[in-house]
Design an enzyme around this catalytic site. Structure first.
Site, PDB file in Angstrom:
ATOM      1  N   PRO A  95       0.829  -1.219   0.000  1.00 12.86           N
ATOM      2  CA  PRO A  95       0.000   0.000   0.000  1.00 12.86           C
ATOM      3  C   PRO A  95       0.855   1.258   0.000  1.00 12.86           C
ATOM      4  CG  PRO A  95       0.136  -0.918   2.218  1.00 12.86           C
ATOM      5  CD  PRO A  95       0.814  -1.899   1.303  1.00 12.86           C
ATOM      6  N   THR A  96       0.579   2.142  -0.927  1.00 10.65           N
ATOM      7  CA  THR A  96       1.225   3.459  -0.908  1.00 10.65           C
ATOM      8  C   THR A  96       0.147   4.520  -1.113  1.00 10.65           C
ATOM      9  OG1 THR A  96       1.776   3.185  -3.255  1.00 10.65           O
ATOM     10  CG2 THR A  96       3.538   2.741  -1.672  1.00 10.65           C
ATOM     11  N   ALA A  97       0.357   5.640  -0.453  1.00  9.27           N
ATOM     12  CA  ALA A  97      -0.632   6.718  -0.448  1.00  9.27           C
ATOM     13  C   ALA A  97      -0.597   7.494  -1.771  1.00  9.27           C
ATOM     14  CB  ALA A  97      -0.305   7.675   0.702  1.00  9.27           C
ATOM     15  N   SER A 124      -4.242   1.525  -0.211  1.00  8.09           N
ATOM     16  CA  SER A 124      -3.958   2.291   1.006  1.00  8.09           C
ATOM     17  C   SER A 124      -5.217   2.954   1.537  1.00  8.09           C
ATOM     18  CB  SER A 124      -2.917   3.366   0.691  1.00  8.09           C
ATOM     19  OG  SER A 124      -2.800   4.259   1.778  1.00  8.09           O
ATOM     20  N   GLN A 150      -5.641  -1.691   3.220  1.00  3.69           N
ATOM     21  CA  GLN A 150      -4.728  -1.332   4.320  1.00  3.69           C
ATOM     22  C   GLN A 150      -5.414  -0.349   5.250  1.00  3.69           C
ATOM     23  OE1 GLN A 150      -2.895   2.000   4.303  1.00  3.69           O
ATOM     24  NE2 GLN A 150      -2.422   1.526   6.450  1.00  3.69           N
ATOM     25  N   TYR A 152      -5.228   2.020   8.796  1.00  2.93           N
ATOM     26  CA  TYR A 152      -4.668   2.617  10.006  1.00  2.93           C
ATOM     27  C   TYR A 152      -5.835   2.668  10.983  1.00  2.93           C
ATOM     28  CZ  TYR A 152      -0.516   4.399   7.505  1.00  2.93           C
ATOM     29  OH  TYR A 152       0.661   4.515   6.799  1.00  2.93           O
ATOM     30  N   THR A 178      -1.741  -1.709   9.576  1.00  3.28           N
ATOM     31  CA  THR A 178      -0.391  -1.161   9.722  1.00  3.28           C
ATOM     32  C   THR A 178      -0.145  -0.847  11.190  1.00  3.28           C
ATOM     33  OG1 THR A 178      -0.486  -0.315   7.486  1.00  3.28           O
ATOM     34  CG2 THR A 178       1.165   0.671   8.935  1.00  3.28           C
ATOM     35  N   LYS A 243       0.982  -5.505   9.349  1.00  3.21           N
ATOM     36  CA  LYS A 243       2.073  -4.938   8.532  1.00  3.21           C
ATOM     37  C   LYS A 243       2.976  -4.069   9.402  1.00  3.21           C
ATOM     38  CE  LYS A 243       2.875  -1.996   4.479  1.00  3.21           C
ATOM     39  NZ  LYS A 243       3.388  -0.730   4.999  1.00  3.21           N
ATOM     40  N   SER A 265       8.173  -5.534   7.674  1.00  2.00           N
ATOM     41  CA  SER A 265       8.282  -4.264   6.951  1.00  2.00           C
ATOM     42  C   SER A 265       8.739  -3.187   7.916  1.00  2.00           C
ATOM     43  CB  SER A 265       6.895  -3.890   6.405  1.00  2.00           C
ATOM     44  OG  SER A 265       6.885  -2.577   5.854  1.00  2.00           O
ATOM     45  N   HIS A 267       8.161  -0.064   6.723  1.00  2.00           N
ATOM     46  CA  HIS A 267       7.409   1.026   6.091  1.00  2.00           C
ATOM     47  C   HIS A 267       8.312   1.764   5.080  1.00  2.00           C
ATOM     48  CE1 HIS A 267       3.484   3.198   7.091  1.00  2.00           C
ATOM     49  NE2 HIS A 267       3.958   3.926   6.104  1.00  2.00           N
ATOM     50  N   ASP A 298       8.194  -6.653   2.775  1.00  2.00           N
ATOM     51  CA  ASP A 298       8.443  -5.589   1.793  1.00  2.00           C
ATOM     52  C   ASP A 298       9.577  -4.705   2.268  1.00  2.00           C
ATOM     53  OD1 ASP A 298       7.444  -3.410   3.386  1.00  2.00           O
ATOM     54  OD2 ASP A 298       5.494  -3.443   2.390  1.00  2.00           O
ATOM     55  N   GLY A 299      10.132  -3.939   1.305  1.00  2.00           N
ATOM     56  CA  GLY A 299      11.258  -3.051   1.614  1.00  2.00           C
ATOM     57  C   GLY A 299      12.466  -3.403   0.772  1.00  2.00           C
ATOM     58  N   ILE A 301      12.821  -4.327  -2.354  1.00  2.00           N
ATOM     59  CA  ILE A 301      12.750  -5.336  -3.426  1.00  2.00           C
ATOM     60  C   ILE A 301      12.825  -4.619  -4.776  1.00  2.00           C
ATOM     61  CG2 ILE A 301      11.234  -7.022  -4.568  1.00  2.00           C
ATOM     62  CD1 ILE A 301      12.202  -8.177  -1.947  1.00  2.00           C
TER      63      ILE A 301
HETATM   64  C1  LIG Z   1       5.066   7.197  -0.811  1.00  2.00           C
HETATM   65  C2  LIG Z   1       4.770   6.047   0.111  1.00  2.00           C
HETATM   66  C3  LIG Z   1       3.528   5.976   0.720  1.00  2.00           C
HETATM   67  C4  LIG Z   1       3.228   4.921   1.571  1.00  2.00           C
HETATM   68  N1  LIG Z   1       1.985   4.848   2.100  1.00  2.00           N
HETATM   69  C5  LIG Z   1       1.678   3.813   2.914  1.00  2.00           C
HETATM   70  C6  LIG Z   1       0.382   3.699   3.439  1.00  2.00           C
HETATM   71  O1  LIG Z   1      -0.503   4.499   3.148  1.00  2.00           O
HETATM   72  N2  LIG Z   1       0.141   2.670   4.292  1.00  2.00           N
HETATM   73  C7  LIG Z   1       1.101   1.768   4.627  1.00  2.00           C
HETATM   74  O2  LIG Z   1       0.841   0.854   5.395  1.00  2.00           O
HETATM   75  N3  LIG Z   1       2.330   1.832   4.098  1.00  2.00           N
HETATM   76  C8  LIG Z   1       2.640   2.832   3.251  1.00  2.00           C
HETATM   77  N4  LIG Z   1       3.893   2.897   2.717  1.00  2.00           N
HETATM   78  C9  LIG Z   1       4.874   1.818   2.965  1.00  2.00           C
HETATM   79  C10 LIG Z   1       4.765   0.713   1.898  1.00  2.00           C
HETATM   80  O3  LIG Z   1       3.585  -0.024   2.064  1.00  2.00           O
HETATM   81  C11 LIG Z   1       5.917  -0.281   1.964  1.00  2.00           C
HETATM   82  O4  LIG Z   1       6.034  -0.778   3.273  1.00  2.00           O
HETATM   83  C12 LIG Z   1       7.256   0.268   1.500  1.00  2.00           C
HETATM   84  O5  LIG Z   1       7.115   1.250   0.505  1.00  2.00           O
HETATM   85  C13 LIG Z   1       8.093  -0.886   0.970  1.00  2.00           C
HETATM   86  O6  LIG Z   1       9.344  -0.467   0.631  1.00  2.00           O
HETATM   87  P1  LIG Z   1       9.818  -0.121  -0.880  1.00  2.00           P
HETATM   88  O7  LIG Z   1       9.242   1.215  -1.195  1.00  2.00           O
HETATM   89  O8  LIG Z   1      11.292  -0.127  -0.740  1.00  2.00           O
HETATM   90  O9  LIG Z   1       9.320  -1.211  -1.812  1.00  2.00           O
HETATM   91  C14 LIG Z   1       4.203   3.935   1.848  1.00  2.00           C
HETATM   92  C15 LIG Z   1       5.452   4.009   1.230  1.00  2.00           C
HETATM   93  C16 LIG Z   1       5.739   5.045   0.367  1.00  2.00           C
HETATM   94  C17 LIG Z   1       7.078   5.073  -0.310  1.00  2.00           C
HETATM   95  C1  LIG Z   2      -1.495   9.795   5.904  1.00  2.00           C
HETATM   96  C2  LIG Z   2      -0.709   9.215   4.778  1.00  2.00           C
HETATM   97  C3  LIG Z   2       0.126   8.071   5.228  1.00  2.00           C
HETATM   98  C4  LIG Z   2       0.992   7.594   4.136  1.00  2.00           C
HETATM   99  C5  LIG Z   2       2.096   6.743   4.620  1.00  2.00           C
HETATM  100  O1  LIG Z   2       1.914   5.752   5.249  1.00  2.00           O
HETATM  101  C6  LIG Z   2       3.433   7.117   4.305  1.00  2.00           C
HETATM  102  O2  LIG Z   2       3.624   8.199   3.774  1.00  2.00           O
HETATM  103  O3  LIG Z   2       4.363   6.341   4.583  1.00  2.00           O
END
Ligand SMILES: Cc1cc2nc3c(=O)[nH]c(=O)nc-3n(C[C@H](O)[C@H](O)[C@H](O)COP(=O)(O)O)c2cc1C
Ligand SMILES: CCCCC(=O)C(=O)O
Length: 373
Positions: A95-97, A124, A150, A152, A178, A243, A265, A267, A298-299, A301
């Protein structure tokens, strides 16, 4: 709330066919040309000195693959059983925002691309498209993306329950909770850039109050504890994935609380700087869980060989975060499909060279660790 200062206008003229994708890295370079630098920093950045962010990728350098030979096997079979389903490959979209900051079609484009390979998209809670619209975008396809949601968990339990119901009604098949964010990580790049909120015209659509239509802010809740996981367990029939697990003791607690999977993870290095790279935290979590529930990671990869290493160390599947954002920003839906195809092809080739026909053939003894750089 402060809005984002005006920056370069990303070029959104009709994209010429970008051609084939040979290297995942190319996507980040292309995305850099298209993204507002403030948004690019938000996507790329991490917490503190970004030690963990860097370590996520560089930690893979300390592992070496010890291949087996003369094992035959022909075509590779990447299918992966996870939470009662068969995925075509052991790769999920983490999940990414804010996907609409990467591309105007945002999460809809991502979902369509994930549908083309039929794997899991974890949507997300901070998605800029409502979960219902993401689900609708993929409905007509027979090879739909599997959506997981995902969450929060919010201090307002009634609101949290209503978000979970929306995810269930939209057809999400798992809830990814998360747990590494009792407070938002301190991200210097965003502080410097003044990026504190979405620009006008965008919002976290899943945070819209069902009664008032008002969009709430996402609260990072420092009171979150195991009791709330029990509450969630009683609130939904969806499988629950935690997560952000890094400590083996927490992995054992997750099993004890009836959680269905854990996702190792940090994050993407965006929360507590200084924690281990995900791949370094994986083996102890796998040992603690002892096969009772699936362990995901994750992280960092970025290559098929990274996926292979994680699977051999005991992950059932891996997630990718930033590469999907770069693909989306650079090439839209097509970029995300190309990215997933590239990872699949790289994994299949690495498995062939390592003598593994199926993910299950990848075992701990095939990895040498603590190899000096
Ligand atoms: C821009 C961005 C936004 C993210 N938003 C969320 C999110 O909304 N919720 C969440 O659980 N993790 C969020 N993450 C973490 C990712 O789910 C994930 O754990 C992480 O990006 C994995 O690492 P990688 O970017 O090296 O593949 C976010 C990561 C990034 C880079
Ligand atoms: C409120 C947005 C949260 C996004 C997130 O989890 C991140 O930026 O890592």
């Amino acid at each position: 709330m402060p809005s984002v200062p005006a920056q370069v206008t990303p070029s959104r003229t009709a994209m010429a066919d970008p051609g084939p994708l040979h290297r995942l890295d190319d996507l980040e370079a292309e995305a850099r040309l298209r993204l507002d630098p403030v948004h690019r920093d938000f996507f790329a950045g991490g917490a503190g000195d970004e030690r963990t962010l860097r370590a996520n990728e560089t930690a893979f350098d300390a592992y070496r693959i010890l291949p087996r030979v003369l094992r035959g096997g022909g075509e590779r079979d990447l299918r992966t059983e996870l939470l009662g389903e068969t995925l075509p490959m052991p790769v999920l979209v983490s999940p990414t925002a804010f996907h609409r900051l990467a591309h105007p079609e945002g999460e809809v484009a991502t979902a369509r691309a994930v549908g083309a390979v039929g794997t899991v998209l974890v949507v997300s809670m901070a998605s800029t498209t409502p979960i219902e619209a993401v689900a609708e975008a993929i409905e007509p396809s027979d090879r739909s993306a599997r959506l997981w949601f995902q969450l929060y968990p919010q201090p307002d339990l009634g609101f949290t329950a209503s978000v979970v119901s929306r995810a269930e009604a939209a057809g999400c098949r798992a809830l990814v909770v998360t747990v590494d964010s009792p407070v938002f990580g301190r991200r210097d790049r965003d502080l410097r850039n003044g990026f504190l909120d979405l620009p006008p015209g965008y919002c976290c659509e899943n945070m819209r109050d069902p009664e008032t239509g008002r969009v709430r802010d996402i609260v990072m809740d420092a009171t979150l504890d195991w009791a709330r996981i029990e509450w969630l367990r009683a609130t939904t029939r969806l499988p629950i994935v935690l997560k952000g697990i890094l400590h083996p003791a927490d992995a054992r607690l997750a099993v004890a609380h009836g959680v269905d999977a854990v996702l190792v993870s940090n994050h993407g290095g965006r929360q507590l700087d200084g924690v281990p790279a995900s791949i370094d935290a994986l083996p102890a979590v796998v040992a603690a869980v002892g096969g009772r529930i699936p362990v995901l990671l994750d992280g960092g990869i970025r290559r098929g060989t990274d996926i292979l290493t994680a699977l051999a160390l005991g992950a059932v599947a891996v997630g990718v975060g930033r590469p999907v954002l770069w693909a989306l920003a650079a090439r839209g839906e097509r970029g995300v499909s190309q990215l997933l195809d590239l990872l699949r092809a790289e994994l299949a080739r690495a498995m062939t060279l390592a003598g593994a026909v199926r993910p299950a053939d990848l075992t701990r003894e095939m990895i040498l660790d603590r190899v000096p750089g």
